[in-house]
Design a protein around this motif. Sequence first.
Motif, mmCIF file in Angstrom:
data_model
loop_
_atom_site.group_PDB
_atom_site.id
_atom_site.type_symbol
_atom_site.label_atom_id
_atom_site.label_comp_id
_atom_site.label_asym_id
_atom_site.label_seq_id
_atom_site.Cartn_x
_atom_site.Cartn_y
_atom_site.Cartn_z
ATOM 1 N N UNK A 85 35.939 39.313 52.702
ATOM 2 C CA UNK A 85 35.586 40.991 52.908
ATOM 3 C C UNK A 85 34.013 40.698 53.186
ATOM 4 N N UNK A 104 39.654 39.548 50.076
ATOM 5 C CA UNK A 104 38.818 39.960 49.168
ATOM 6 C C UNK A 104 38.865 38.890 47.887
ATOM 7 N N UNK A 105 37.618 38.278 47.810
ATOM 8 C CA UNK A 105 37.678 37.179 46.770
ATOM 9 C C UNK A 105 37.395 38.009 45.470
ATOM 10 N N UNK A 106 38.345 37.485 44.417
ATOM 11 C CA UNK A 106 38.467 37.860 43.199
ATOM 12 C C UNK A 106 38.392 36.882 42.255
ATOM 13 N N UNK A 107 38.165 37.049 40.905
ATOM 14 C CA UNK A 107 38.511 36.061 39.977
ATOM 15 C C UNK A 107 39.969 35.562 40.066
ATOM 16 N N UNK A 108 40.011 34.134 40.073
ATOM 17 C CA UNK A 108 41.306 33.598 40.441
ATOM 18 C C UNK A 108 42.359 33.973 39.043
ATOM 19 N N UNK A 122 37.469 43.363 35.962
ATOM 20 C CA UNK A 122 38.346 41.952 35.472
ATOM 21 C C UNK A 122 38.620 41.127 36.794
ATOM 22 N N UNK A 123 39.106 42.098 37.772
ATOM 23 C CA UNK A 123 38.977 41.308 39.167
ATOM 24 C C UNK A 123 37.838 40.557 39.628
ATOM 25 N N UNK A 124 36.520 41.125 39.145
ATOM 26 C CA UNK A 124 35.468 40.537 39.838
ATOM 27 C C UNK A 124 34.676 39.588 38.485
ATOM 28 N N UNK A 125 35.423 39.532 37.660
ATOM 29 C CA UNK A 125 34.729 38.557 36.546
ATOM 30 C C UNK A 125 33.913 39.131 35.594
ATOM 31 N N UNK A 160 32.370 28.224 46.769
ATOM 32 C CA UNK A 160 32.576 29.430 47.386
ATOM 33 C C UNK A 160 31.326 30.322 47.612
ATOM 34 N N UNK A 188 30.140 39.576 42.567
ATOM 35 C CA UNK A 188 31.003 38.588 42.412
ATOM 36 C C UNK A 188 30.648 37.498 43.679
ATOM 37 N N UNK A 189 30.480 38.256 44.852
ATOM 38 C CA UNK A 189 30.350 37.624 45.957
ATOM 39 C C UNK A 189 28.920 36.770 46.204
ATOM 40 N N UNK A 203 42.547 36.669 37.792
ATOM 41 C CA UNK A 203 43.198 38.222 37.686
ATOM 42 C C UNK A 203 42.653 38.575 38.860
ATOM 43 N N UNK A 204 43.618 38.357 39.845
ATOM 44 C CA UNK A 204 43.336 38.602 41.321
ATOM 45 C C UNK A 204 44.170 39.821 41.796
ATOM 46 N N UNK A 205 44.887 40.556 40.934
ATOM 47 C CA UNK A 205 45.709 41.741 41.581
ATOM 48 C C UNK A 205 44.959 42.844 41.563
ATOM 49 N N UNK A 206 44.421 43.171 42.875
ATOM 50 C CA UNK A 206 43.520 44.244 43.170
ATOM 51 C C UNK A 206 44.335 45.570 43.359
ATOM 52 N N UNK A 243 40.032 47.332 34.982
ATOM 53 C CA UNK A 243 40.888 46.330 35.899
ATOM 54 C C UNK A 243 39.830 46.009 37.182
ATOM 55 N N UNK A 247 32.261 43.806 43.149
ATOM 56 C CA UNK A 247 32.660 42.840 44.104
ATOM 57 C C UNK A 247 31.352 42.195 44.807
#
Lengths: 254, 254
Positions: free
Chosen positions: B100, B138-142, A32-35, A1, A161-162, B144-147, A29, A158
């Motif tokens: 994104x 939007x690339x997220x931690x798989x 956690x979405x972005x590790x 990725x 993470x990217x 916890x992907x709920x943004x 939140x 974000x």
Amino acid sequence: MVQNAELIMSPIIILVEPQMGENIGASARAMKNFGLVEMRIVSPRDGWPNSKADSMSVGALDIIQNAKIYDNIVDAIEDIEFLYATTAVERSINKNYVMADILHSSYPINQKVAIMFGRENCGLTNAEIGYANMILSVRTDPNFSSLNIAHAVAVVAHEIFNNLCILSTPDNIKRGGDESHTNPQILATRGELEYFFEHLFSELDVHKFCKLPEKHHHMTQNIRNIFTRIDRLSKNELQTLRGIITSLTRRNNN
Amino acid sequence: MVQNAELIMSPIIILVEPQMGENIGASARAMKNFGLVEMRIVSPRDGWPNSKADSMSVGALDIIQNAKIYDNIVDAIEDIEFLYATTAVERSINKNYVMADILHSSYPINQKVAIMFGRENCGLTNAEIGYANMILSVRTDPNFSSLNIAHAVAVVAHEIFNNLCILSTPDNIKRGGDESHTNPQILATRGELEYFFEHLFSELDVHKFCKLPEKHHHMTQNIRNIFTRIDRLSKNELQTLRGIITSLTRRNNN
């Protein structure tokens, strides 16, 4: 990725005097979405724990429950090796800036990093920014630059993470500790730097460096901004700086 | 500030069946932080206006007050030339993806663009994604992907603001209109494409293209996904496609 990304330790998110529990939860939140995993909070206005933070964290309750609470910034950054302070608008501070979208260009590899976010209504004070090595700025429309904290956390996380590969196990990175006396590459922590500043400022006071009491605060900030810009300051180098102060003051007293 | 950025018209943000007024307000605030101005809302769960949307928008009340409300997606995208559908997790849809953080690599210059965000609890349906030209992810931690919607809006708007120069006056760009018959480069709107789909699907029904009623929905989606991937479809080209249908059906009826 992620292409050609550098391995980094997950940065710690520090919220300074957040006012609304909802924002603390929403920030967790977004983390956690972005590790990201570790949150620290300095003097949350409504105390701790906070049920609104719990409910807004949705699936990130673990981050809220593991959040560490501090009375002041100095304690919160004691073990940090590189500290970013986030701002929306430019400040007239003599400190390097990086924009969030190119954060990876400045991100220190193999250092314990924290990113500090300010209050909902007024952000971080210039004095608080003074603790940081660098200012991290989220570029916004200059006509409407006040970002919600959780939005700012989301945007910054974000980008990290990217563009950077976060190590899931920070302990895999060889840390400082007992080797610090023999290995010149072990970095100084923010706590050690703070100890240095205390030493320096107390000596400056003794020597009446600042003639005008009303300028004292400004003076310490300026000095902080100089030393915190030293890139990758090692424990040994900091020891040298302290040695210089000791040496200079000893001569002065003779 | 922005290097080598392309000039674009400010994209329109479309929220599809948002459930909480707070999220609508917070999304408006994030839009305004990053220079976006137009919001459209499809069937907000709690009706409209919504006092919680007003209060969470903070300084972006103008975006809330100017938001246009629609009963369905087809009406909301009627004048759109290029539509992105946002998703957090990958879908098994035959449609191009863009992440994104590299949105600018796919962003259509000089087109009227909208970006569609789904419901808090379940995002967009595959059928709704079918209306889009491209999926924006939007690339997220798989794990916890709920943004949060507003976080997703903030992340996407920040990327656009940083990597593309938004024109403050969209009207400066020469638009379609009366020239559409003579200029082959005028792009088809989503409303015209929808008219084409209605034409096509009704003809397919007449001709019993789909033998199994339970597969009908799946069939229309697949077909949408084919045609919406045509890059920069002009009005003239769409007219040609419609002509093909008319022609084919006429021969078939003879």
